[in-house]
Design a protein around this motif. Structure first.
Motif, PDB file in Angstrom:
ATOM      1  N   ARG A 292      40.489  31.535  52.068  1.00  8.60           N
ATOM      2  CA  ARG A 292      39.860  32.669  51.382  1.00  8.60           C
ATOM      3  C   ARG A 292      40.775  33.235  50.305  1.00  8.60           C
TER       4      ARG A 292
ATOM      5  N   ASN B 179      40.710  30.964  47.279  1.00 10.86           N
ATOM      6  CA  ASN B 179      39.466  31.091  46.522  1.00 10.86           C
ATOM      7  C   ASN B 179      39.278  32.470  45.902  1.00 10.86           C
TER       8      ASN B 179
ATOM      9  N   GLN C 253      39.140  35.361  47.500  1.00 12.33           N
ATOM     10  CA  GLN C 253      38.355  36.246  48.343  1.00 12.33           C
ATOM     11  C   GLN C 253      39.263  37.053  49.249  1.00 12.33           C
ATOM     12  N   SER C 254      38.671  38.035  49.894  1.00 12.14           N
ATOM     13  CA  SER C 254      39.406  38.829  50.862  1.00 12.14           C
ATOM     14  C   SER C 254      39.633  38.009  52.126  1.00 12.14           C
TER      15      SER C 254
ATOM     16  N   ALA D  33      36.752  38.263  54.459  1.00 16.68           N
ATOM     17  CA  ALA D  33      35.417  37.838  54.042  1.00 16.68           C
ATOM     18  C   ALA D  33      34.940  36.691  54.920  1.00 16.68           C
TER      19      ALA D  33
ATOM     20  N   ASP E 208      32.775  33.310  55.972  1.00 17.81           N
ATOM     21  CA  ASP E 208      32.316  32.089  55.329  1.00 17.81           C
ATOM     22  C   ASP E 208      31.948  31.070  56.400  1.00 17.81           C
TER      23      ASP E 208
END
Length: 444
Positions: free
Chosen positions: A294, A297, A299-300, A303, A305
């Motif tokens: 994450r 990418n 992201q947090s 987050a 997925d």
């Protein structure tokens, strides 16, 4: 051992019997979130299974308190009360999250507070046995930080792996079984009373998971939710902390004799440093990979997925049940392999067995579409998908393919066609699809 088995059975029975009413309560309370993009299930399923697991924990502690051989754990140690306090706090946070979807940072703060509550009541790491150095005493701040870190990592590792039906409960149950055997050996084999709380925590954790699993196996009727995953993660961490930081290595009297003999004898003490990590090796690996993925990418780390290990097993072709069984296999191999090595570290056959089982596990990973078939004598005891297909004679198959004419139709009665896309229930109940037989001028 009889008292531990009784505690296990009571905990499992209370958890199992309460899960049904808790499911009805979760449905009535609206704790059935909508299907998300990362979810595997296709129908809304109630959460709040952690309520039944928490009351199973309370029942197990209450029964153990009234047993003669386990009552000393509550008299000589404050760790059971510390565990109950931290478990109650983390359970309340999980219940609120299952219902109202609490922010991830708030949950993280609650996990730290729950760990701090246990530390304040004495459940903390006091020293660490380090190979080549011996026992290293920790300051109060060092012990607190290490305890909080271990609790938070374990809770989130179990929470991350809770993505398939029965996966988290089964893996934690396997870990608790391995840890119980290890702690019981330290307590009974070396007669160290400080290992008794960890033994009790492990057996209660096994009962919580075993009682909940029948309701949570695929297809699951209820999910444990964060109220359950964070709870069992905290209990697992408390067991590891109790036996790692509370048992004095000098009490084992293993640092006597030559250096080589002391090194081999010290393995039962050094294994606690590894066992809490090995029993959650797969969840921790999933946690680390998720954070790296994450962050890479953009992201947090919190987050959600579909990149977890169990999601990848489904993507390569494994069924839901087989993906869960594969995760069970690797968890048991790592946990019980480490346990066996700690007992007989000089036996080469243990290493060979672990290598052979690892090869079998790799073969299972490479055969996602292979469906095992049970022998003829065992077909009555397995699900239909594992039974062999029976070949019928050609005449019997042709007769079965002919349309059945066991009833006579009334030629004078006009049949009303049912439009495509309407099932039986709507075809019989939807009045709009039937011919309008009302007289002109009448009101419906």
């Amino acid at each position: 051992m009889r008292d531990y088995l009784l505690t296990l059975c009571v905990t499992a029975a209370v958890t199992y019997l309460l899960t049904g009413p808790v499911r009805k309560f979760a449905i009535a309370a609206g704790a059935m979130p909508e299907i998300r993009a990362r979810d595997v299930h296709r129908e809304p399923t109630p959460r709040l299974g952690g309520i039944a697991m928490f009351f199973g924990l309370c029942a197990g502690l209450l029964v153990a308190d009234h047993l003669t051989n386990l009552n000393s754990v509550f008299e000589l140690s404050n760790e059971p009360r510390a565990l109950l306090s931290g478990a109650a706090l983390i359970w309340l946070i999980g219940v609120l999250d299952d219902k109202f979807e609490i922010d991830a940072l708030i949950k993280l703060g609650g996990q730290m507070i729950a760990a701090g509550v246990m530390v304040m009541q004495g459940l903390t790491i006091l020293w660490l046995p380090i190979p080549g150095v011996g026992t290293v005493a920790l300051t109060q701040w060092q012990g607190t930080l290490l305890t909080v870190a271990l609790v938070v990592i374990t809770i989130n590792a179990v929470n991350f792996v809770d993505g398939l039906d029965g996966l988290a409960a089964g893996m934690v149950c396997i870990a608790a079984a391995a840890f119980f055997l290890y702690a019981y050996r330290i307590w009974y084999g070396f007669t160290i009373e400080a290992a008794a709380p960890a033994t009790l925590f492990a057996v209660i954790l096994m009962g919580m998971c075993l009682g909940f699993l029948p309701h949570n196996m695929h297809p699951a009727r209820i999910f444990m939710g964060d109220s359950g995953s964070m709870l069992i993660g905290l209990v697992l961490a408390a067991s590891a902390i109790s036996i790692t930081g509370q048992v004095d290595p000098d009490a084992l009297k293993i640092f006597e004799g030559s250096t080589r003999e002391a090194t081999h004898a010290a393995l039962p003490v050094f294994i606690p440093l590894l066992l809490p990590l090995t029993i959650i090796a797969i969840p921790v690996a999933d946690l680390v990979l998720a954070i790296v993925r994450r962050t890479w990418n953009g992201q947090s780390p919190f987050a959600a997925d579909r990149g977890h290990l169990h999601h990848r097993l489904l993507e390569i072709g494994h069924s839901h049940s087989r993906a869960v069984l594969i995760m069970y296999f690797w968890s048991a191999l790592i946990a019980f392999g480490t346990l066996a090595y700690s007992v007989h570290s000089a036996s080469m056959w243990i290493v060979l067995v672990i290598v052979a089982l690892s090869a079998i596990g790799l073969v299972l990973l490479l055969l996602p579409r292979f469906t095992p078939r049970a022998p003829r004598w065992a077909e009555a005891f397995v699900p239909p998908r594992y039974r062999r297909r029976q070949v019928r004679p050609a005449a019997e198959a042709a007769e079965a393919a002919e349309p059945s004419s066991s009833y006579e139709e009334d030629e004078d009665e006009e049949r009303v066609p049912v439009p495509a896309g309407v099932n039986g229930a709507t075809a019989l109940s939807a009045l709009t699809e039937l011919p309008d037989r009302r007289k002109a001028g009448t009101r419906g």
